[in-house]
Scaffold this active site. Structure first.
Site, PDB file in Angstrom:
ATOM      1  N   MET A 104       0.613  -0.873   0.046  1.00  0.00           N
ATOM      2  CA  MET A 104       0.114   0.178  -0.440  1.00  0.00           C
ATOM      3  C   MET A 104       1.198   1.165  -0.275  1.00  0.00           C
ATOM      4  O   MET A 104       2.400   1.134   0.669  1.00  0.00           O
ATOM      5  CB  MET A 104      -1.071   0.321   1.585  1.00  0.00           C
ATOM      6  CG  MET A 104      -1.687  -1.157   0.862  1.00  0.00           C
ATOM      7  SD  MET A 104      -2.832  -0.995   2.739  1.00  0.00           S
ATOM      8  CE  MET A 104      -4.015   0.041   1.672  1.00  0.00           C
ATOM      9  N   CYS A 105       0.082   2.033  -0.284  1.00  0.00           N
ATOM     10  CA  CYS A 105       0.854   3.300  -0.527  1.00  0.00           C
ATOM     11  C   CYS A 105       1.115   3.687   1.470  1.00  0.00           C
ATOM     12  O   CYS A 105       1.168   3.411   2.492  1.00  0.00           O
ATOM     13  CB  CYS A 105       0.179   4.616  -0.519  1.00  0.00           C
ATOM     14  SG  CYS A 105      -0.533   4.439  -2.181  1.00  0.00           S
ATOM     15  N   GLU A 106       2.461   4.792   1.103  1.00  0.00           N
ATOM     16  CA  GLU A 106       3.257   5.162   2.920  1.00  0.00           C
ATOM     17  C   GLU A 106       2.501   6.439   2.387  1.00  0.00           C
ATOM     18  O   GLU A 106       2.974   7.764   1.829  1.00  0.00           O
ATOM     19  CB  GLU A 106       4.201   5.121   2.745  1.00  0.00           C
ATOM     20  CG  GLU A 106       5.182   3.715   1.863  1.00  0.00           C
ATOM     21  CD  GLU A 106       4.230   2.814   3.803  1.00  0.00           C
ATOM     22  OE1 GLU A 106       3.778   3.095   4.575  1.00  0.00           O
ATOM     23  OE2 GLU A 106       4.518   1.763   2.937  1.00  0.00           O
ATOM     24  N   ILE A 114       4.093   8.461  -0.890  1.00  0.00           N
ATOM     25  CA  ILE A 114       4.740   7.330  -1.773  1.00  0.00           C
ATOM     26  C   ILE A 114       3.146   6.273  -2.665  1.00  0.00           C
ATOM     27  O   ILE A 114       3.080   5.890  -1.676  1.00  0.00           O
ATOM     28  CB  ILE A 114       5.543   6.277  -1.537  1.00  0.00           C
ATOM     29  CG1 ILE A 114       6.599   6.920  -0.675  1.00  0.00           C
ATOM     30  CG2 ILE A 114       6.160   5.153  -2.135  1.00  0.00           C
ATOM     31  CD1 ILE A 114       7.729   6.978  -1.565  1.00  0.00           C
ATOM     32  N   ASN A 127      -3.713   7.192   1.465  1.00  0.00           N
ATOM     33  CA  ASN A 127      -3.391   5.674   1.181  1.00  0.00           C
ATOM     34  C   ASN A 127      -5.037   5.171   1.438  1.00  0.00           C
ATOM     35  O   ASN A 127      -5.993   4.890   2.399  1.00  0.00           O
ATOM     36  CB  ASN A 127      -2.911   5.116   2.426  1.00  0.00           C
ATOM     37  CG  ASN A 127      -2.776   3.896   2.904  1.00  0.00           C
ATOM     38  OD1 ASN A 127      -3.365   3.711   3.989  1.00  0.00           O
ATOM     39  ND2 ASN A 127      -2.565   3.114   1.770  1.00  0.00           N
TER      40      ASN A 127
END
Length: 273
Positions: free
Chosen positions: A6-8, A83, A113
């Site tokens: 997953m995104c950060e 990210i 996220n």
């Protein structure tokens, strides 16, 4: 893409301007296995009513532009980073976060996220003022949030309580659509909303973590923090510092936020409406 990658999210709020050496390469691998694909990155420095934004729709490990940013850190009181590991929308600049829009004569910023269903169709309704440029659920959610907030900003700067009430109601409406962890900044306050997040082992856990620290003098944690991708260089004298992140990125005590919890930061401290 595996749903465990997953995104950060990361946010820094400080009372006095400070430099943050931010290694996105290390940070990107901190919350997921090194094999997790990175589809883009962005770093935003909020400076008053404006935002200094750097982002690329490419893996951080391949970026010469990121080399420059990591070597030339800027003093800031507020930083938001993202990210990207794509779930909706291709790899393009328009799909890379954080996203920014003008409202009330200032630049607002948003990073998300998670994965929301049906939200893109909702944001495409032609009567809306704010329209997505890309194809992501995240940008669509941001546009819908600004639609809710716009009436508050019509005549003057709204009180914090009114802003928080609107954001909380919107977040509650979005959570049934999927996963909705986000950072939203209007230049004065940062709002961090936690939902839930799939961990590297496949289980569901906290979607956002919080840490506050008071520094009376120069600290000694920079080397340890650099190992997690974030090196915080203390300012002279006392400093209030608050951090939000998808996973803890420094040594020290971090508190997981509960599902549906929203924290508000300004000047390095938690704010009460």
């Amino acid at each position: 893409m595996s749903s465990s990658f997953m995104c950060e999210l990361f946010c820094l709020s400080a009372r006095k301007p400070m430099r943050a050496s931010f290694s996105l390469r290390k940070f990107a691998g901190h919350g997921a296995p090194a094999t997790g694909n990175v589809d883009g990155w962005g770093v935003a420095f909020h400076e008053g009513n404006e935002v200094r934004l750097y982002k690329e729709p490419e893996p951080a490990g391949h970026s010469q532009w990121l080399d420059f940013i990591e070597r030339h850190t800027l003093p800031t009181r507020q930083l938001v980073s993202h990210i990207r590991r794509a779930t909706q929308g291709g790899n393009s600049l328009s799909n890379t976060q954080p996203f920014v829009r003008e409202l009330g004569g200032r630049t607002h910023l948003f990073a998300h996220n998670g994965d929301l269903k049906e939200v893109v169709a909702r944001a495409a309704y032609p009567a809306h003022r704010f329209h997505p440029v890309g194809q992501t659920d995240s940008e669509s959610a941001f546009c819908l949030l600004l639609e809710r907030l716009a009436p508050l900003w019509r005549d003057d700067v709204p009180p914090l309580g009114a802003r928080l009430e609107t954001i909380a109601a919107f977040a509650a409406a979005m959570r049934p659509l999927g996963t909705f962890n986000f950072l939203y900044s209007d230049g004065e306050f940062v709002f961090g909303h936690a939902h839930r997040r799939r961990q590297a082992d496949g289980t569901m856990g906290p979607g956002l973590w919080f840490r506050h620290r008071h520094r009376a003098e120069h600290g000694t944690h920079a080397a340890h923090e650099a190992e997690a991708g974030v090196a915080l260089h203390p300012a002279d004298g006392a400093q209030e510092l608050s951090l939000l992140a998808s996973v803890p990125v420094t040594a020290g005590p971090w508190r997981p936020l509960a599902e549906g919890e929203i924290v508000v930061l300004a000047g390095g401290e938690l704010q009460n409406p």
